[in-house]
Enzyme design. Structure first.
Site, PDB file in Angstrom:
ATOM      1  N   ASP A 146      55.468  84.154  28.019  1.00 48.89           N
ATOM      2  CA  ASP A 146      56.306  84.392  29.193  1.00 48.89           C
ATOM      3  C   ASP A 146      57.026  83.094  29.567  1.00 48.89           C
ATOM      4  O   ASP A 146      56.427  82.014  29.570  1.00 48.89           O
ATOM      5  CB  ASP A 146      55.433  84.859  30.365  1.00 48.89           C
ATOM      6  N   GLY A 171      58.282  81.961  32.438  1.00 48.60           N
ATOM      7  CA  GLY A 171      57.811  81.274  33.645  1.00 48.60           C
ATOM      8  C   GLY A 171      56.425  80.675  33.467  1.00 48.60           C
ATOM      9  O   GLY A 171      56.095  79.637  34.063  1.00 48.60           O
ATOM     10  N   HIS A 212      72.332  92.437  32.138  1.00 44.14           N
ATOM     11  CA  HIS A 212      72.094  91.006  32.007  1.00 44.14           C
ATOM     12  C   HIS A 212      71.897  90.646  30.553  1.00 44.14           C
ATOM     13  O   HIS A 212      71.266  89.655  30.238  1.00 44.14           O
ATOM     14  CB  HIS A 212      70.856  90.577  32.785  1.00 44.14           C
TER      15      HIS A 212
END
Ligand code: ADP
Ligand code: MG
Length: 594
Positions: A570, A572, A217
């Site tokens: 982070d 999120g 990814h």
């Protein structure tokens, strides 16, 4: 650079449509992904593979006889939602159960796990096997934390070949686990990939250098070295895999191994052959017999320039399965005859001109239960909830690029895309439910489905859980008091921790959810209004999100790149803090009557 796209948000869907049109002799589109053109095989365990888009031929290209029965396909780099996975599984179920198999990424584990539970509950026994072949993503003692890369093919093929022999679901699971436990991969890269619509690659490798231990990814590597020759790359790959033999393989000499030398997107076949020339000699010198080597693109990452080597240490049983015939759009082995000799799935119209139209069929919503009764008060609140969701979408839209950039530091760069897809799906579903007269709880519940289904990925599953918990707490009858909203947020936090298994300090959105919920609870308990309490809690959320910059990730996609993420919050956690702040602005402007 990914140059050819229309609307970047439509890239994954449009690629599936074109793929199915090009391979109509092998596959058909089904809601959620693709399936063998020939339909379910009665009495045979169905193998459903899947993952995000951007890895062709994983996953749709591996659907065909001797390989997968179906593939659930997500957005770019985002796992398909549990709903999509369930739809594909139902389309290929032949009555003997379903194996769901996929690479070991947090989002895939959540969505495939939820799908397996739902299928089993609906009378279709379903099991999961997550592939964990990538040696660079965790230590040998922690293979369960490793991610899946090109070794996916080995596990998918073993499971599917066993299914073809009429093996039971238990047997197919055993074989998939055996193949996984004996498969190891290691990769290197020279440049990162650029997602459709992005103007910069997810990571870069300095000129003349090679990154070692990459994921698929565009997750950054775990080390960097001077650019070696092709032979030196071959030596690096072989040495690493010979250094870690799986349990049950004491020494390499005398072993037989299946092999995949995989190009990640921008390495040419001839370069791969130059590398393979040396790989094959090195393995021969080590006394390893290579069985049916595959050299080519089996699991890519857009235009990432890189390659990986996979070895599966064969037993007699695994060798039979590895060499069994297969006939999929991107993988053929042996002779299975003309695909046209297999009858079409019942009712399939296979006319080139019809394929795109057929592919246009939108994901059918699950049988939507009738709306529960709602009071006038709750319906009024539902309209306010929809307006708040619009605010969430606007916030996510504004910050999508920034969220992608933060996620790219140690993750896969898709957080902005995922949040945008999710919030869009939530708003559409919520507005639809509102139009039908739903109360606030049901509007949130439908928004939860809309979010999880459209976004996929880890955050998609978790935001689905958040909205669903809030909906359950708020209900369709009374107007909640501020303390009820706080209790709903506390319940949502607990549900996220239950599903994702992250704790405070793991560098995830949980680091923000916990202080946000606690602060909201304290402020509402002290008798403050919802808007004022939310203000205090949003400030605590921002502080907590900023503090994640100092943490090392211990879970999720970013974990293998722990050190890289020091100094960056982070993704999120940051998006959650942005969202609750924006929701406060809306609450302050138009207080919700409680
Ligand atoms: P993916 O990780 O599937 O690419 P996203 O990029 O959309 O999904 O979301 C990543 C975010 O999800 C992380 O920044 C983190 O906040 C959150 N996350 C990841 N794993 C977990 C987990 N187990 N529990 C809670 N939150 C998690
Ligand atoms: Mg991500």
């Amino acid at each position: 650079m990914t140059r050819l796209y229309n609307d970047p948000a439509a890239f994954a869907q449009e690629a599936v449509e074109g793929f199915a049109a090009a391979h109509a002799r092998w596959v058909r589109t089904v809601p959620g992904g693709v399936a063998r053109r020939s339909g379910p095989v009665p009495g045979q365990v169905a193998v459903v593979v899947g993952g995000g888009s951007g890895h062709y031929p994983a996953f749709g290209g591996l659907v065909g006889r001797g390989l997968a029965h179906g593939a659930a396909i997500g957005e770019v780099f985002a796992s398909p939602s549990a709903h999509r996975i369930r739809q594909v599984a139902q389309a290929v179920d032949g009555g003997a159960g379903v194996l769901l198999t996929f690479g070991n990424y947090a989002g895939d584990v959540l969505h495939f796990g939820q799908a397996a539970e739902a299928l089993t509950a609906a009378g279709v026994p379903a099991r999961t096997v997550a592939v964990t072949d990538d040696v660079s993503s965790a230590a040998p003692e922690e293979t369960h934390r490793r991610r899946g890369v090109a070794g996916d093919l080995v596990v998918f093929k073993a499971a599917a070949a066993a299914a073809e022999t009429g093996a039971s679901l238990d047997e197919v699971v055993r074989v998939a686990e055996l193949a996984n436990s004996r498969t190891r991969s290691f990769g290197v890269a020279f440049s990162g990939c650029t997602l459709p619509g992005a103007d910069a690659p997810l990571f870069t490798v300095p000129e003349g250098r090679m990154a070692v231990g990459l994921g698929i990814h565009g997750e950054p590597g775990i080390g960097e070295e001077a650019l070696p020759s092709a032979d030196q790359v071959a030596e690096r790959l072989v040495d690493r895999l010979l250094a870690e033999l799986p349990d049950g393989v004491d020494r390499a000499a005398g072993q037989r191994a299946g092999l995949v030398l995989n190009g990640l997107g921008a390495v040419t076949y001839e370069e791969l052959f130059v590398v393979y020339r040396r790989v094959s000699r090195l393995l021969a010198e080590a006394g390893v017999d290579i069985v049916d080597p595959e050299v080519g693109e089996l699991c890519t990452s857009f235009d990432m320039a890189g390659l990986s080597l996979t070895l599966v240490w064969l037993t007699d049983e695994l060798e039979r399965l590895w060499t069994a015939p297969a006939d999929a759009p991107a993988f053929r082995k042996g002779a299975l005859g003309d695909p046209d000799d297999v009858p079409d799935a019942p009712g399939l119209v296979r006319d080139q001109a019809d394929v795109p139209e057929q592919a246009d069929v939108p994901d059918q919503a699950p049988a939507v239960p009738p709306l529960p009764h709602a009071t006038a008060d709750s319906r009024e609140l539902a309209a306010e909830v929809v307006a708040i969701l619009d605010t969430v979408l606007a916030t996510v839209d504004t910050h999508a690029e920034e969220l992608g950039r933060i996620d790219a530091v140690a993750g896969d760069g898709d957080h902005g895309i995922g949040m945008r897809h999710g919030a869009t799906g939530a708003c559409e579903a919520a507005r639809d439910a509102l139009g039908q007269g739903a109360g606030a709880g049901t509007v949130l519940d439908r928004a939860a489905d809309g979010w999880a289904d459209r976004a996929g990925g880890t955050s998609g599953a978790l935001w689905g859980v958040i909205l669903r918990s809030l909906g359950t707490a708020i209900g369709d009858t009374a107007r909640p008091r501020p303390a009820d909203v706080a209790a709903g947020v506390t319940g949502a936090t607990a549900a996220v921790m239950r599903l994702g298994k992250a704790e405070v300090g793991d560098k995830t959105m949980v680091d923000v959810l916990v202080p946000f919920a606690e602060s909201l609870r304290t402020a509402t308990a002290a008798g403050h209004s919802l808007a004022d309490s939310w203000d205090t809690a949003a400030t605590a959320a921002r502080r907590a999100a900023d503090a994640t910059a100092r943490l090392l990730p211990r879970t999720g996609r970013a974990r293998p790149h722990a050190e890289k993420s020091l100094g960056t919050p982070d993704a999120g956690a940051h998006s959650l803090a942005l969202i609750v702040r924006a929701v406060h602005a809306r609450l302050a402007e138009r207080p919700v009557r409680t």
